[in-house]
Motif scaffolding. Sequence first.
Motif: not given
Ligand code: ZN
Length: 366
Positions: A6, A22, A24
């Motif tokens: 990521c 990802c 996130c």
């Molecule tokens: Zn990430």
Amino acid sequence: MFHLTCSTCAKEFPADTTAWRCQCGGLLDLTFEPGFWPDAVSDRAPDLWRYREALPVLEETAIVSFGEGYTPLLPVSFGRRSAWIKQDHLFQTGSYKDRGAALLISHARALGIKKVVEDSSGNAGCAVAAYCARAGIACDIYVPESTSPAKLEQIAAYGAGLIRIPGSREDTARAVMAAAENTFYASHTWNPFFFHGTKTWAYEVCEQLGWKAPDSVVLPAGNGTLLLGAAIGFKELTAAKIISRPPAIIAVQAEACQPLTRAFETGSQQPVKIEKRDTRAEGIAIAEPARGWQILAAVRASGGGFISVTESEIRTAQQRMASQGYFIEPTAAAVIAGLARYLSTAPDKEIVVSTFSGHGLKAAGH
Ligand SMILES: [Zn+2]
Ligand SMILES: *Cc1c(COP(=O)(O)O)cnc(C)c1O
């Protein structure tokens, strides 16, 4: 051998992950070190698989290929100057997107994927649809309703499902993300394998110049799928000491849609919010490029810059190339308009390389 990382939080994913971003929200990039020596390739077939040691495909038998790549690098004249231009409109589906699709669909096949979805303003959809047809993988291509009729016809001809989304290019991106919840997302913008296909542009250019890097390259910047791939390729060749340094990257946008040029000029690290206007350069009319910050970082790190071209410059460039026997689509002509502008100020001794990104037949009848 390699894995995905990521670009925001550094979380690692195995090479066979089907995640397209990802948790996130960050972009996934490939962490991969090619083991590659120029001496080994000179007597191999003239296609992009001659750089096999630099291409991250998990299984040899999964490779899907039309013998693509190693397109001619021709000198094209612009008044008193000339530049080298890669003839990437000559790929199987008529654009350089085949470089990325060859790697991405080979990867999907290695994973045993049976169906993919993809969104595109046209040419990436054509390329993914063709490689899926060859691989025996089903695919649905999401396109903005306004896409050129010739591109829609081409995608459907390969047997892909064609899903036309009303509204903007960004509406199409949102629609495919919903479909990608449960189907492999063969995305030319999110999936890093695509960029390890487009990086072969840099390998070919350097080999065709006698394993030397040009001084500067003039490339399109919509989602940056060629630009970022080329940057990866030049970086790998520099790390392997095959070239001494990467070229400056001159990125071209249409004035009607220039979130990156504006960001570059104002010192921003993220694309600037813009009102998109109509442009003939539909292939680079990307108002919210997912990898925008990476494009800005790559151009800045290279010592290059951005050029935005007008609709009339695009028309002139297209006519000018046709008058020399090169029939390219308006998006490709936008890059050449940027090249013409760049050459008017570039030092005489500079070796400049650009590209014909898409064939003129793609947009015929417009
Ligand atoms: Zn990430
Ligand atoms: C895709 C495409 C581009 C540039 O694309 P980005 O990846 O969005 O930067 C340029 N020209 C043509 C013909 C294309 O198909």
